[in-house]
Design an enzyme around this catalytic site. Structure first.
Site, short mmCIF file in Angstrom:
data_model
loop_
_atom_site.label_atom_id
_atom_site.label_comp_id
_atom_site.label_asym_id
_atom_site.label_seq_id
_atom_site.Cartn_x
_atom_site.Cartn_y
_atom_site.Cartn_z
N SER A 142 11.36 6.78 15.20
CA SER A 142 10.20 6.44 15.91
C SER A 142 10.50 6.05 17.32
O SER A 142 11.35 5.21 17.49
CB SER A 142 9.76 5.41 15.32
OG SER A 142 9.37 5.56 13.86
N LEU A 143 10.41 7.09 18.32
CA LEU A 143 10.80 6.97 19.62
C LEU A 143 9.74 6.52 20.52
O LEU A 143 9.78 5.41 21.15
CB LEU A 143 11.35 8.32 20.10
CG LEU A 143 12.33 8.49 21.08
CD1 LEU A 143 13.53 7.47 20.66
CD2 LEU A 143 12.91 9.86 21.42
N HIS A 144 8.61 7.12 20.36
CA HIS A 144 7.43 6.60 21.20
C HIS A 144 7.45 6.27 22.73
O HIS A 144 6.61 5.83 23.19
CB HIS A 144 6.89 5.41 20.34
CG HIS A 144 6.58 5.43 18.86
ND1 HIS A 144 5.99 6.57 18.32
CD2 HIS A 144 6.86 4.68 17.84
CE1 HIS A 144 6.12 6.45 17.23
NE2 HIS A 144 6.71 5.30 16.79
N CYS A 184 -1.00 6.82 9.71
CA CYS A 184 0.39 6.03 10.16
C CYS A 184 -0.21 4.64 10.97
O CYS A 184 -1.06 4.59 11.85
CB CYS A 184 0.94 6.92 11.17
SG CYS A 184 1.21 8.62 10.62
N CYS A 189 1.36 -1.16 15.56
CA CYS A 189 1.33 -1.09 14.08
C CYS A 189 0.85 -2.27 13.03
O CYS A 189 1.03 -3.37 13.54
CB CYS A 189 2.79 -0.67 13.59
SG CYS A 189 2.91 -0.33 11.88
N CYS A 191 3.52 8.72 0.39
CA CYS A 191 4.16 7.81 1.50
C CYS A 191 4.11 6.72 0.88
O CYS A 191 3.30 5.76 0.56
CB CYS A 191 3.16 7.79 2.70
SG CYS A 191 3.66 6.47 3.86
N SER A 239 11.96 7.39 7.69
CA SER A 239 11.43 7.03 9.19
C SER A 239 12.02 5.67 9.15
O SER A 239 11.88 4.63 8.64
CB SER A 239 9.92 7.14 9.30
OG SER A 239 9.52 7.01 10.46
N CYS A 275 6.67 -6.21 7.42
CA CYS A 275 7.61 -5.53 8.59
C CYS A 275 8.08 -6.54 9.32
O CYS A 275 7.11 -7.42 9.83
CB CYS A 275 7.25 -4.35 8.97
SG CYS A 275 8.44 -3.27 10.07
N GLU A 304 0.89 -1.18 0.02
CA GLU A 304 0.08 -0.03 0.14
C GLU A 304 0.97 1.35 0.08
O GLU A 304 1.91 1.33 0.60
CB GLU A 304 -0.75 0.07 1.51
CG GLU A 304 -1.64 -0.98 1.19
CD GLU A 304 -3.02 -1.21 2.57
OE1 GLU A 304 -4.16 -1.35 2.14
OE2 GLU A 304 -2.48 -0.77 3.57
N CYS A 333 6.37 -3.70 16.02
CA CYS A 333 6.09 -2.82 17.15
C CYS A 333 4.43 -2.86 17.28
O CYS A 333 3.66 -3.36 16.59
CB CYS A 333 6.16 -1.27 16.63
SG CYS A 333 7.61 -0.72 16.22
N GLU A 359 10.66 -1.33 7.56
CA GLU A 359 11.68 -0.73 8.01
C GLU A 359 12.59 -0.42 7.00
O GLU A 359 13.47 -1.20 6.48
CB GLU A 359 12.26 -1.71 9.29
CG GLU A 359 13.30 -1.03 9.87
CD GLU A 359 13.39 0.53 10.14
OE1 GLU A 359 12.39 1.02 10.90
OE2 GLU A 359 14.35 1.23 9.76
N1 SAH Z 1 9.41 1.31 10.13
C1 SAH Z 1 9.65 2.91 10.11
C2 SAH Z 1 8.38 3.76 9.20
C3 SAH Z 1 7.08 3.26 9.15
S1 SAH Z 1 5.86 3.70 10.08
C4 SAH Z 1 9.60 3.40 11.44
O1 SAH Z 1 9.28 2.46 12.50
O2 SAH Z 1 9.62 4.49 11.82
C5 SAH Z 1 5.74 5.47 10.26
C6 SAH Z 1 5.47 5.95 11.57
O3 SAH Z 1 4.04 5.64 11.92
C7 SAH Z 1 6.25 5.41 12.51
O4 SAH Z 1 6.80 6.40 13.49
C8 SAH Z 1 5.41 4.38 13.12
O5 SAH Z 1 5.81 4.37 14.60
C9 SAH Z 1 4.22 5.22 13.25
N2 SAH Z 1 2.89 4.43 13.69
C10 SAH Z 1 2.89 2.87 13.39
N3 SAH Z 1 1.80 2.38 13.84
C11 SAH Z 1 0.94 3.89 14.39
C12 SAH Z 1 -0.26 3.89 14.77
N4 SAH Z 1 -1.21 2.90 14.98
N5 SAH Z 1 -0.73 5.06 15.32
C13 SAH Z 1 0.23 6.22 14.90
N6 SAH Z 1 1.57 6.09 14.31
C14 SAH Z 1 1.74 4.88 14.22
#
Ligand code: SAH
Length: 348
Positions: free
Chosen positions: A215-217, A334, A120, A106, A192, A113, A93, A117, A161
């Site tokens: 992506s720190l989170h 996202c 996701c 995007c 990212s 992947c 997608e 996470c 990733e």
């Molecule tokens: N693998 C890469 C890029 C893919 S996702 C990464 O981890 O950065 C792009 C962004 O969307 C990342 O910051 C990811 O953590 C975030 N993301 C994933 N699932 C999400 C969700 N359910 N809600 C909001 N952001 C999300």
């Protein structure tokens, strides 16, 4: 014989190939132009090449791009989600977002992947395979043709990733940036990553001007490792050290992405701890209220808490923005992109 993946070849590689079949080097630019400026998908459309050369290209190579199988358009904001079929049957997608300042696409870098996470959707079924540079470019080309407007920005934030498919992603950036092709400025490309530390060190040596988003989170390892398996491999200290070196070396500001999940990582204390860890860095925090993934039961933080979280960080001298939620009625936001055929069934 394995056929050449024509869309992934640099002009230099074309020159080398043409030499082996006794064709002049200037043909390299012509072929590259057809593939990346005109964005044709059929070798027979390369009308300024001789029939013999076209036959040789067909014999030795193939244009392995992405074919649109379905498109959904958001009724809320016009965001478009595309479902693309790749040559081997994988389905991926991509998303088009239209902003006042231009069109951003995007793209996916892998089918699926393997980072795992927990919030996701892209990772739910693991990874199927890496995409080639040509398949990454083709997502942009097909969307550009569909909207009939230039794509001015690309974010590597679809499924996959990017640093887990390092060589193809670097080749993609170079091809997209080539003046003979799409000629997309490196500053208009955002990569990212969930933070593969060794690969970040490699990336800094490439001397690219792209934007890196990490992506720190979470503000610490205890929370991060609950939601991101990669945190068990690299500590936040290691990751932030690499990010600091990255921005020192490239003079590029790092974006830290932070998905706000109610009750998991959105407390005032989290904001304060996060700010304290980032205060010495050239960076920017992008807050993303977490998007729904039906297999998960995470809840997004309230609007009030999102604003409060942003204020606490900003007060400590760190720039912060809140990401707009686009395409949520078509699961294009996202973390909502997936791999596999079940999407086609869902979309038809
Ligand atoms: N693998 C890469 C890029 C893919 S996702 C990464 O981890 O950065 C792009 C962004 O969307 C990342 O910051 C990811 O953590 C975030 N993301 C994933 N699932 C999400 C969700 N359910 N809600 C909001 N952001 C999300």
């Amino acid at each position: 014989m394995v056929k050449m993946d024509m869309l992934s070849m640099t002009i230099e590689q074309w020159k080398a190939f043409l030499q082996t079949i006794g064709e002049p080097a200037f043909r390299a630019k012509q072929i590259f132009h057809w593939l990346h400026k005109k964005q044709i998908t059929d070798i027979d459309h390369m009308t300024n090449l001789s029939k013999t050369l076209r036959e040789k290209l067909k014999e030795n190579g193939k244009i392995a791009g992405a074919k649109e199988v379905k498109k959904l358009v958001s009724k809320i904001d016009g965001t478009r989600k595309y479902l693309f079929l790749l040559e081997n049957g994988s389905v991926i997608e991509s998303v088009l977002m239209q902003y006042d300042y231009g069109n951003t696409v995007c793209i996916s870098t892998q089918a699926g992947c393997r980072m795992g996470c927990s919030f996701c959707a892209s990772t739910l079924e693991g990874v199927e395979r890496n995409l080639t540079a040509g398949e990454m470019l083709s997502q942009i080309y097909e969307i550009q043709k569909d909207v009939g407007e230039r794509i001015s920005g690309v974010v590597l934030m679809g499924s996959g990733e990017p640093l887990d498919n390092y060589d193809n992603v670097i080749n993609f950036i170079k091809l997209a940036n080539d003046p003979q092709g799409l000629h997309l400025g490196q500053r208009h490309i955002t990569l990212s990553t969930c933070g593969l530390v060794e690969k970040l060190y490699e990336l800094m040596e490439e001397n690219l001007q792209i934007t890196v988003a990490v992506s720190l989170h979470a503000p610490n390892d205890a929370i991060r490792s609950q939601i991101m398996p990669i945190a068990k491999k690299y500590s936040m200290e290691q990751l932030l050290k690499a990010c600091k070196e990255y921005s020192d070396k490239t003079k590029r500001r790092i974006t830290f992405e932070y998905a706000l999940i109610k009750g998991v990582n959105d407390s005032d204390d989290c904001a304060i701890e996060l700010a304290s860890k980032l205060h010495h860095m050239l960076c920017h925090v992008n807050l993303i209220p977490v998007n729904d993934v039906k297999e998960r039961n995470y809840i997004r933080s309230s609007e009030q808490q999102v604003r409060n979280f942003a204020r606490l960080i900003e007060q400590r001298g760190i720039e912060v923005t809140i990401r707009r939620k686009l395409g949520s009625d078509i699961d294009a936001a996202c973390g909502q992109l997936r791999r596999g055929y079940q999407n086609i069934e869902k979309m038809i």
